[in-house]
Write an enzyme that holds these catalytic residues in place. Structure first.
Site, PDB file in Angstrom:
ATOM      1  N   GLU A 154       4.094  -4.043  12.398  1.00  0.00           N
ATOM      2  CA  GLU A 154       2.987  -3.099  12.218  1.00  0.00           C
ATOM      3  C   GLU A 154       1.912  -3.855  11.465  1.00  0.00           C
ATOM      4  O   GLU A 154       2.046  -4.139  10.276  1.00  0.00           O
ATOM      5  CB  GLU A 154       3.470  -1.857  11.443  1.00  0.00           C
ATOM      6  CG  GLU A 154       2.554  -0.660  11.631  1.00  0.00           C
ATOM      7  CD  GLU A 154       1.496  -0.571  10.556  1.00  0.00           C
ATOM      8  OE1 GLU A 154       0.393  -1.113  10.805  1.00  0.00           O
ATOM      9  OE2 GLU A 154       1.756   0.012   9.507  1.00  0.00           O
ATOM     10  N   CYS A 203      -3.121   1.215   6.736  1.00  0.00           N
ATOM     11  CA  CYS A 203      -3.218   0.540   8.037  1.00  0.00           C
ATOM     12  C   CYS A 203      -3.875   1.434   9.077  1.00  0.00           C
ATOM     13  O   CYS A 203      -4.637   0.967   9.919  1.00  0.00           O
ATOM     14  CB  CYS A 203      -1.820   0.140   8.511  1.00  0.00           C
ATOM     15  SG  CYS A 203      -0.948  -0.967   7.401  1.00  0.00           S
ATOM     16  N   ASN A 249       0.818  -1.224   0.000  1.00  0.00           N
ATOM     17  CA  ASN A 249       0.000   0.000   0.000  1.00  0.00           C
ATOM     18  C   ASN A 249       0.851   1.273   0.000  1.00  0.00           C
ATOM     19  O   ASN A 249       0.443   2.293  -0.565  1.00  0.00           O
ATOM     20  CB  ASN A 249      -0.985  -0.003   1.170  1.00  0.00           C
ATOM     21  CG  ASN A 249      -0.299  -0.059   2.516  1.00  0.00           C
ATOM     22  OD1 ASN A 249       0.770  -0.645   2.661  1.00  0.00           O
ATOM     23  ND2 ASN A 249      -0.919   0.538   3.516  1.00  0.00           N
TER      24      ASN A 249
END
Length: 496
Positions: A266, A300, A168
């Site tokens: 993450e 995220c 992303n």
């Protein structure tokens, strides 16, 4: 190298590809063919067609890259911090000078808009610049043990690090991990996502041009099951930085456990944007719009839940729906408001989530369907979607959809807002909107998240530590905290 973005965009639409795309992996300071010659196709999400091919890395390629990194580490760890600072600053300058090329490549590879890609490239350059300034400031301390003893600590690089780069934000996430690792004196083997391989390869070459010694930065492309798995299980890897899903993050932990490898994880989130009754309605509308629809929701830290007080719910939703419907979808290089989803498989996952919500009888106020580029009828797009009045236990609240889908949860008052904000397994980011600073600070302390913003969802930047709690992972990136993962402390004591 052509760096004029307009020229590159025109060239792409005329030829179906970009000039100067790297061939092979980047190992030992140069581009090298894969061990078995197998290639994979890279697709343009905005047109759903392949525009280039890249090497399908295997374990042998990873072993070569780690071996090169070990050799590079022996040179880089003994390079003076001041020289590392100069080299990273040169890298930042190169990235800014060539921002046009990298921005077009980022938009083409990921599907995002060119404006969003330009912002990512600016962040990439700033990350190298920021950590250049930290390279000569990893200082130890003196410990008073009394007469006859002298004790101090030194900070030394952990060794060879693995960077697993998500699809992303491939450019900025590469820099987010590689820049502090290099500043600390570590070597790197990076594995970009198989749908976005090219920006990492380009950046590795530019870092070599800036003066990073051969072997210090290596990039192996390919599938996660092949190249990624071989990298995280390699016994010479001292630290793994991984950005991705919870499921894959757990797999990474399990594979790395026998080697007792250090980790920064993450793992995403289901972040709330909390709007209290005294909020500025227009600020809430604009904040919520771009908290979820930036990068087509593939973030995220996206504000994927709007936790809103009942007193302003109707007014906010009326304005928010109007703005969501006005957003223009299209190929990222054509100047739309919202770009494509990254892959056909991901489009199908997002659509499945929304279809399931519809079957549960939920109120889908706008959007809810796949779409295409209006000019060509191609591409992997999904309409900006708002689902209203969700209970806390609904899957659309509890599961990370990772697309342009906003879940609206209605609350009555501050106490319920906190409970609902904390009502998932994630704890990455939270945004708070209120006109009362006392309420804002109370909520900031009560909400469990690694990063809190007030009255501006995307406030912060490279200088601000980023990372999550609970199933959003552990460890921090960006800020001065971001370099801590790549330095270890050694204590030295002398009796005299």
């Amino acid at each position: 190298m052509i760096d004029d973005a307009a020229v590159l965009v025109r060239t792409y639409f005329e030829t179906g590809t970009l000039p100067g795309l790297p061939q092979g992996h980047f190992i030992g300071g140069h581009y090298a063919a894969g061990s078995d010659g197998e290639m994979l196709e890279s697709f343009d999400p905005g047109s759903a067609r392949a525009f280039a091919s890249f090497s399908a890395g295997k374990g042998e390629d990873v072993f070569r890259a780690v071996e090169a990194a070990e050799k590079g580490l022996a040179v880089w760890r003994d390079t003076t911090p001041a020289e590392r600072c100069r080299i990273l600053n040169r890298a930042a300058i190169l990235i800014r000078e060539r921002a046009g090329y990298l921005s077009v490549l980022e938009a083409l590879d990921s599907g995002k808009t060119l404006d969003e890609a330009r912002g990512d490239v600016r962040s990439c350059a700033r990350l190298f610049e920021y950590y250049a300034g930290a390279a000569d400031k990893l200082e130890g301390r003196s410990i008073p043990l009394g007469p006859g003893l002298s004790c101090w600590t030194e900070r030394e690089p952990v060794g060879v690090t693995a960077q697993i780069i998500p699809w992303n934000y491939p450019t900025s996430t590469f820099a987010r991990g590689v820049a502090p690792a290099l500043a600390a004196g570590c070597a790197v083997v990076a594995k970009p996502a198989e749908t976005t391989p090219f920006t990492a390869l380009v950046l590795a070459g530019w870092l070599a041009e800036a003066g990073v010694p051969a072997g210090v930065v290596n990039v192996v492309t390919g599938l996660g099951a092949d190249a990624g798995a071989a990298l995280v299980r390699h016994p010479a890897i001292a630290h793994i930085t991984f950005t991705g899903s919870v499921r894959t993050g757990v797999d990474v932990m399990q594979v790395a456990a026998p080697n007792v490898t250090r980790l920064t994880l993450e793992l995403g989130g289901k972040s709330p944007l909390v709007a209290l009754a005294d909020s500025d309605v227009d600020k809430v509308v604009d904040g919520a719009l771009w908290a979820i629809f930036s990068n087509a929701g593939q973030i995220c830290s996206a504000g994927s839940r709007l936790v809103i007080d009942r007193k302003i719910h109707a007014e906010v939703l009326e304005k928010l729906i109007g703005k969501a419907r006005a957003l223009r979808l299209g190929h990222g290089l054509k100047g739309p408001d919202v770009g494509a989803l990254n892959s056909q498989a991901h489009l199908e996952r997002v659509h499945a989530h929304v279809q399931a919500a519809r079957r549960r009888g939920l109120s889908i106020l706008t959007g809810g369907k796949p779409a295409t580029d209006e000019q060509t009828g191609t591409g992997w797009f999904f309409e900006p979607t708002i689902i209203d009045g969700l209970p806390c236990d609904d899957p659309a609240v509890q599961e990370e959809i990772f697309g342009p889908v906003l879940a609206v949860q209605i609350v009555d008052g501050e106490e319920e807002a906190v409970a609902v904000a904390n009502g998932t397994e994630f704890g990455l980011v939270a945004g708070i909107y209120t006109g009362d600073i006392s309420k804002a600070l109370r909520l900031a302390r009560a909400i469990d998240a690694g990063q809190i913003t007030i009255n501006d969802y995307w406030a912060g930047g490279v200088e601000v530590p980023f990372g999550g709690n609970r199933k959003s992972g552990f460890g921090r990136e960006k800020g001065l905290e971001g370099i801590e993962a790549y330095a270890r402390t050694k204590a030295i004591t002398i009796r005299h």
